[in-house]
Enzyme design. Structure first.
Site, PDB file in Angstrom:
ATOM      1  N   GLU A  42       0.889  -1.155   0.000  1.00  0.00           N
ATOM      2  CA  GLU A  42       0.000   0.000   0.000  1.00  0.00           C
ATOM      3  C   GLU A  42       0.934   1.213   0.000  1.00  0.00           C
ATOM      4  OE1 GLU A  42      -2.126  -0.182   3.626  1.00  0.00           O
ATOM      5  OE2 GLU A  42      -3.632   1.239   3.014  1.00  0.00           O
TER       6      GLU A  42
HETATM    7  P1  NAP Z   1       8.499   4.643   4.359  1.00  0.00           P
HETATM    8  O1  NAP Z   1       9.667   5.503   4.534  1.00  0.00           O
HETATM    9  O2  NAP Z   1       8.368   3.853   3.110  1.00  0.00           O
HETATM   10  O3  NAP Z   1       8.488   3.660   5.637  1.00  0.00           O
HETATM   11  C1  NAP Z   1       7.431   2.760   5.845  1.00  0.00           C
HETATM   12  C2  NAP Z   1       7.889   1.671   6.776  1.00  0.00           C
HETATM   13  O4  NAP Z   1       8.947   0.937   6.164  1.00  0.00           O
HETATM   14  C3  NAP Z   1       8.456   2.174   8.096  1.00  0.00           C
HETATM   15  O5  NAP Z   1       8.058   1.301   9.104  1.00  0.00           O
HETATM   16  C4  NAP Z   1       9.962   2.086   7.867  1.00  0.00           C
HETATM   17  O6  NAP Z   1      10.706   1.975   9.054  1.00  0.00           O
HETATM   18  C5  NAP Z   1      10.034   0.817   7.069  1.00  0.00           C
HETATM   19  N1  NAP Z   1      11.262   0.632   6.300  1.00  0.00           N
HETATM   20  C6  NAP Z   1      12.175   1.535   5.914  1.00  0.00           C
HETATM   21  N2  NAP Z   1      13.151   0.936   5.201  1.00  0.00           N
HETATM   22  C7  NAP Z   1      12.853  -0.366   5.142  1.00  0.00           C
HETATM   23  C8  NAP Z   1      13.453  -1.499   4.541  1.00  0.00           C
HETATM   24  N3  NAP Z   1      14.580  -1.426   3.846  1.00  0.00           N
HETATM   25  N4  NAP Z   1      12.847  -2.688   4.663  1.00  0.00           N
HETATM   26  C9  NAP Z   1      11.700  -2.805   5.354  1.00  0.00           C
HETATM   27  N5  NAP Z   1      11.074  -1.771   5.949  1.00  0.00           N
HETATM   28  C10 NAP Z   1      11.628  -0.568   5.835  1.00  0.00           C
HETATM   29  O7  NAP Z   1       7.131   5.470   4.501  1.00  0.00           O
HETATM   30  P2  NAP Z   1       6.734   6.513   5.634  1.00  0.00           P
HETATM   31  O8  NAP Z   1       7.547   7.749   5.443  1.00  0.00           O
HETATM   32  O9  NAP Z   1       6.711   5.858   6.957  1.00  0.00           O
HETATM   33  O10 NAP Z   1       5.204   6.814   5.253  1.00  0.00           O
HETATM   34  C11 NAP Z   1       4.853   7.733   4.282  1.00  0.00           C
HETATM   35  C12 NAP Z   1       4.527   7.055   2.981  1.00  0.00           C
HETATM   36  O11 NAP Z   1       3.507   6.095   3.203  1.00  0.00           O
HETATM   37  C13 NAP Z   1       3.981   8.013   1.955  1.00  0.00           C
HETATM   38  O12 NAP Z   1       4.553   7.713   0.710  1.00  0.00           O
HETATM   39  C14 NAP Z   1       2.489   7.717   1.944  1.00  0.00           C
HETATM   40  O13 NAP Z   1       1.849   8.028   0.727  1.00  0.00           O
HETATM   41  C15 NAP Z   1       2.497   6.258   2.209  1.00  0.00           C
HETATM   42  N6  NAP Z   1       1.199   5.817   2.750  1.00  0.00           N
HETATM   43  C16 NAP Z   1       0.353   5.152   1.907  1.00  0.00           C
HETATM   44  C17 NAP Z   1      -0.900   4.786   2.362  1.00  0.00           C
HETATM   45  C18 NAP Z   1      -1.866   4.068   1.479  1.00  0.00           C
HETATM   46  O14 NAP Z   1      -2.973   3.850   1.942  1.00  0.00           O
HETATM   47  N7  NAP Z   1      -1.484   3.658   0.279  1.00  0.00           N
HETATM   48  C19 NAP Z   1      -1.292   5.056   3.678  1.00  0.00           C
HETATM   49  C20 NAP Z   1      -0.382   5.718   4.498  1.00  0.00           C
HETATM   50  C21 NAP Z   1       0.867   6.092   4.017  1.00  0.00           C
HETATM   51  P3  NAP Z   1      11.555   3.219   9.609  1.00  0.00           P
HETATM   52  O15 NAP Z   1      10.560   4.221  10.047  1.00  0.00           O
HETATM   53  O16 NAP Z   1      12.334   2.626  10.713  1.00  0.00           O
HETATM   54  O17 NAP Z   1      12.418   3.702   8.483  1.00  0.00           O
END
Ligand code: NAP
Length: 503
Positions: A284
């Protein structure tokens, strides 16, 4: 269970100097030094790494919490225990699984104040939104328990003679079986809701879950996990491994003991999809939600929704075809999450810098600003950027902050073309009084969801929700997620000869 808790106001905790006695039922999850433990094998534990990750408060930019930096060995142990616990859990009657989930749901709601407090401090979520995220998550768990009872109770019965050349000598029973260990990775903006939207379907379907919470949001996530602990789920069935995604993410997502990954976040999900093994993936990912306003739209409705949707906590909206001057953003309050301000600090300095780069790029390429660009620390004032053109990054990249680009277009076709040219295809919306036109535009928009006469929204949580192109793989929503976290198992009864009921 009777639980004594401080109110949100009473519980404002001095930075990193938690007094355990304040924490009521959450005492066990905190170390003497105020850092938060991780959860595995039914216990709150300290990592052998003796390292922690500091979580900054986005509003004050000061260290707020610390969580354990878990090791690979601890991941291995959590997955091993999950495997053992899952085999027993899969044999637990469905109604008993549902009962435990209902208990976790009511604990989450009962303990909403301290959990909401973490959301305020860790991700600067406005207080009322923080509270509603927790309550909504409790409702989501209860709904999932109910839906699981219905969905998983049903299988399929097929007879062989419907396929050419066969007699009715084979009877097929198809049922849904759990996958095993589900790895759940939620993002920072809904660390509770998007954790339970993975945990509850996994558990009702008979799986074990390993949660890797986002670093910003980890403490809220740990609190939510404690509600499952207090509800009495078997040890090992649920674990919560903390640490930076950049450090332990690959180890988790490429682990041979993981049987399914449910991830919500940004482009990280694309990288995970390329590395993960042959397991089901639910991704997602990001959105850049085009909002198309047709000439016959109820302009007040459209304007209200654009302001509400575009500037609500971390929405991703751009809009096409409307005079920006009609949008009244002056009424939005800007400030602290504790004061329930509409606009609060973005999650990190890196995030604020990224938004600023997008805004500067648009300014250099000739966009006009409807307000002065203003930033203080991580707090960015709401901004409408008008006359955004396709050569600007703001036309394509998600700011994930309070900046809405306005793209002026001359026809519906041009609006649809812009929407469909994006790599992202999460949601879109169309404003019109004509339902026939709305349906035509909706069908033409290549996005997972189209809202007619409303801003993009995720939910109610049981609605199917999915992204096209780089916005995701699979479909969420309670029923879809339960189904996704199961596999079909077929048992065929071979009769010695054809048998027709009532024949
Ligand atoms: P993110 O940077 O992609 O991180 C998401 C999760 O992945 C966090 O728990 C992060 O942990 C973890 N992560 C980071 N690197 C990883 C790796 N190499 N392997 C596995 N997991 C890893 O996203 P975010 O900044 O938290 O959230 C914002 C994004 O989410 C935006 O792009 C938004 O559009 C999207 N989003 C989409 C929806 C939807 O419904 N489609 C809903 C909500 C949010 P750490 O925090 O420790 O890095």
């Amino acid at each position: 269970m009777m639980i004594q808790m401080m109110s949100v106001a009473e519980q404002s905790i001095p930075t990193l100097s938690l007094r355990r006695s304040w924490l009521g039922p959450f005492q066990d999850i905190v170390e003497e030094d105020g850092s938060f433990k991780y959860y595995a094998d039914g216990e709150w534990q300290t990592s052998s790494s003796r390292r922690s990750v500091t979580i900054s408060n986005p509003a004050t930019r000061e260290a707020q919490y610390k969580v354990q930096a878990c090791t690979q060995e601890e991941v291995n142990r959590a997955i091993d225990s999950a495997k053992v616990a899952q085999r027993v859990w899969a044999k637990t009657p469905l109604w008993k699984r549902a009962e435990k989930l209902h208990k976790a749901a009511s604990l989450l709601k009962e303990l909403k104040n301290p959990i909401a407090e973490c959301l305020i401090k860790e991700i600067a979520k406005p207080a009322k939104d923080a509270m509603s995220e927790v309550v909504r998550s409790g409702d989501l768990i209860s709904y999932t328990a109910e839906e699981g009872i219905r969905v998983l109770a049903e299988g399929k019965f097929l007879v062989s003679d419907s396929f050419t050349g066969n007699d009715r000598n084979k009877l097929c029973l198809a049922s849904k079986i759990p996958l095993g260990v589900i790895l759940a990775i939620p993002p920072f903006n809904y660390p509770v809701n998007l954790a339970v939207s993975k945990i509850a379907p996994a558990l009702i379907a008979g799986n074990a879950v390993v949660v890797k919470p986002p670093t910003q949001g980890a403490v809220a996530g740990l609190h939510a996990i404690h509600c499952f602990h207090l509800a009495g789920f078997p040890k090992g069935l649920i674990s919560c491994i903390t640490g930076k995604g950049s450090e332990i993410g690959d180890f988790l997502t490429m682990h041979s003991g993981v049987n399914c990954i449910s991830f919500t976040g940004g482009d990280t999900g694309i990288a995970i999809s390329k590395k993960a093994g042959m397991i089901p993936l639910q991704m997602e990912l990001g959105g850049k939600d085009a909002c198309i306003v047709l000439e016959d739209a109820d302009i007040d409705l459209a304007a209200t929704n654009i302001v509400k949707g575009g500037f609500s906590y971390r929405q991703v909206l751009e809009f096409l075809w409307i005079e920006p001057t009609i949008l009244s953003i002056a009424k939005l309050t800007v400030g602290s999450p504790e004061d329930n301000s509409d606009i609060t600090a973005v999650v990190s300095e890196a995030s604020a810098n990224f938004i600023e780069d997008l805004v500067e790029d648009a300014r250099e390429k000739g966009a006009s600003f409807c307000q002065d660009y203003k930033r203080k620390g991580n707090l960015i004032w709401p901004l409408l950027v008008d006359r955004v053109t396709p050569d600007m990054r703001l036309a394509w990249e998600e700011p994930f902050g309070p900046v809405i680009p306005v793209i002026r277009i001359k026809s519906v076709e041009e609006a649809i073309h812009h929407c469909n040219s994006s790599n992202l295809g999460l949601q879109g919306c169309v404003f019109t009084r004509d339902i026939n036109k709305a349906m035509i535009v909706s069908d033409a928009m290549e996005t997972g969801t189209v809202q007619i006469n409303s801003a993009p929204a995720r939910g109610p949580d049981h609605f199917p929700f999915q992204g096209l192109r780089d916005s995701g793989i699979g479909s969420q929503g309670v029923t879809n997620t339960i189904n996704m976290m199961t596999k079909t198992k077929t048992t065929v009864i071979n009769l010695p000869g054809p048998s027709y009921s009532m024949g």
